[in-house]
Design a protein around this motif. Sequence first.
Motif, PDB file in Angstrom:
ATOM      1  N   CYS A  67       0.844  -1.183   0.000  1.00  0.00           N
ATOM      2  CA  CYS A  67       0.000   0.000   0.000  1.00  0.00           C
ATOM      3  C   CYS A  67       0.887   1.244   0.000  1.00  0.00           C
ATOM      4  N   ALA A  68       1.839   1.280   0.912  1.00  0.00           N
ATOM      5  CA  ALA A  68       2.822   2.365   0.972  1.00  0.00           C
ATOM      6  C   ALA A  68       4.137   1.776   1.455  1.00  0.00           C
ATOM      7  N   GLN A 110       6.775   4.107  -4.046  1.00  0.00           N
ATOM      8  CA  GLN A 110       5.406   4.258  -3.539  1.00  0.00           C
ATOM      9  C   GLN A 110       5.441   4.685  -2.067  1.00  0.00           C
ATOM     10  N   PHE A 111       5.858   5.931  -1.837  1.00  0.00           N
ATOM     11  CA  PHE A 111       6.054   6.425  -0.476  1.00  0.00           C
ATOM     12  C   PHE A 111       5.029   7.474  -0.052  1.00  0.00           C
ATOM     13  N   GLY A 132       2.437   9.375   4.222  1.00  0.00           N
ATOM     14  CA  GLY A 132       3.483   8.527   3.665  1.00  0.00           C
ATOM     15  C   GLY A 132       4.849   8.991   4.101  1.00  0.00           C
ATOM     16  N   ASP A 133       5.812   8.062   4.092  1.00  0.00           N
ATOM     17  CA  ASP A 133       7.138   8.368   4.621  1.00  0.00           C
ATOM     18  C   ASP A 133       7.876   9.431   3.828  1.00  0.00           C
ATOM     19  N   GLN A 420       1.308   0.132   6.728  1.00  0.00           N
ATOM     20  CA  GLN A 420       1.466   1.557   6.986  1.00  0.00           C
ATOM     21  C   GLN A 420       0.145   2.305   6.833  1.00  0.00           C
ATOM     22  N   CYS A 421      -0.702   1.823   5.902  1.00  0.00           N
ATOM     23  CA  CYS A 421      -1.986   2.501   5.654  1.00  0.00           C
ATOM     24  C   CYS A 421      -3.127   1.503   5.498  1.00  0.00           C
ATOM     25  N   ASP A 422      -3.216   0.880   4.327  1.00  0.00           N
ATOM     26  CA  ASP A 422      -4.359   0.024   4.004  1.00  0.00           C
ATOM     27  C   ASP A 422      -3.998  -1.457   4.098  1.00  0.00           C
ATOM     28  N   PRO A 423      -5.000  -2.310   4.351  1.00  0.00           N
ATOM     29  CA  PRO A 423      -4.742  -3.755   4.471  1.00  0.00           C
ATOM     30  C   PRO A 423      -4.338  -4.385   3.145  1.00  0.00           C
TER      31      PRO A 423
END
Length: 446
Positions: A67-68, A110-111, A132-133, A420-423
């Motif tokens: 996801c991220a 993809q950050f 995001g990072d 980090q965000c989505d499953p």
Amino acid sequence: MTWSPESWKNFPIKQQPTYPDQDVLGGVRAKLESMPPLVFEDEIVKLRKGLAEVAEGRGFLLQGGDCAESFSEFSEEHIQQMVQVMLQMAVTLTYAGQCHVLKIGRMAGQFAKPRSADMEEIDGVSLPSYRGDSVNGIEFTAEARVPDPQRLLDSYHQSAVTMNLLRALTRGGFASLRNVKEWNLAAMAGGPLGEKYGEMAERIHESLDFIEACGLPIEAFASLQGTALYTSHEALLLDYEEAMLREHEGKWYDLSAHFLWIGERTRQLDHAHVEFLRGVENPIGVKVGPAATADDVSALMDKLDPDKEPGKLVFITRVGAEGAYEKLKSLFERVELSGRKVVWVCDPMHGNTVKASSGLKTRKFESVVSEIQAFFKAHKAVGTWPGGVHLEMTGRNVTECTGGAYALSDEDLLECYDTQCDPRLNAAQSLEVAFLVAEELKNLRG
């Protein structure tokens, strides 16, 4: 309006961080502009040719990854596991689905993530959302949530190291079909999917042995010794994307990745993201949600691909399982009537996010499968080609999506929920999707 690398700045823009010091941002941009590219123009041209084949029904796109991406999770093991499960899925689709597979990872860039709200509140404390990072920190502190331009440089450097490892894994022998048995992940050993994959791998080995017995050494076939794995990310942070532009023979390439996409929240025709990406040579994806109309899709085609170039435009549908067939069918029909050849890709993840009893976000495997099946059914009804799938997934044995062959429940989510965000689908669920898609491809071909 004439396009230029900076013309996007004349348009409204969404989902951008507010940096407290614009001078620091300018310095970071200058450094990025002087950095070597992460990918090369000829690789982008090759990908566009591959996508043109997919648009004509002579291939299938597998796009997947985190996801991220995360600075903290960065490791050789993590990247190798992701490549491993993508190779498993690709060989499953190629062998069982009898279809050439083009592979694109959500990797090496993809950050950044769009968010539904600018602020996040916990226990009465409100802070800027984590984006995001490459923007700010995930820790819920005022200091961590301040957007920091230096993180763009960190993203670049991690992407460069990731690219080096991806090239080594895909071209240095790891991706050879001779290793198809070794790709079986420990998380699936002894289970139904491990056994199913193992049987297929054994048949592939027997085929390779037969070819060599006929006097044709496998080493002579480059396509059996390695593979191409392209990179992609959402082109969200336009300061970063503009800094990664390079001109080649009068054309502009965004060399931060091979393939870039515009998200559902930033695909407005008169906004900055569409303006920026209409001028680059990379193939461009557009996420299309449940509110998108056939008119929206037609307008995006005219804006992003006015010359109707093969392999240029990819529509990534994310409409949700409920009512997916009718929604998708109307979109496919409009594009088919236009005579254009675009690549249609199903993202069965983003439209099917729900909250579990624990309060954690999750996705039900049966909903993911249902949307994929509706995608294939709608294409069959219209007579168009289902070009691929786009999955948020990992090679790790996480417990973030429920269901699948191992029947994960809401209670199981707490065992290993690390996103980090989505499953994300775990390795076993990802491979299960590959087998299901392969069956759909076989049925479609009759």
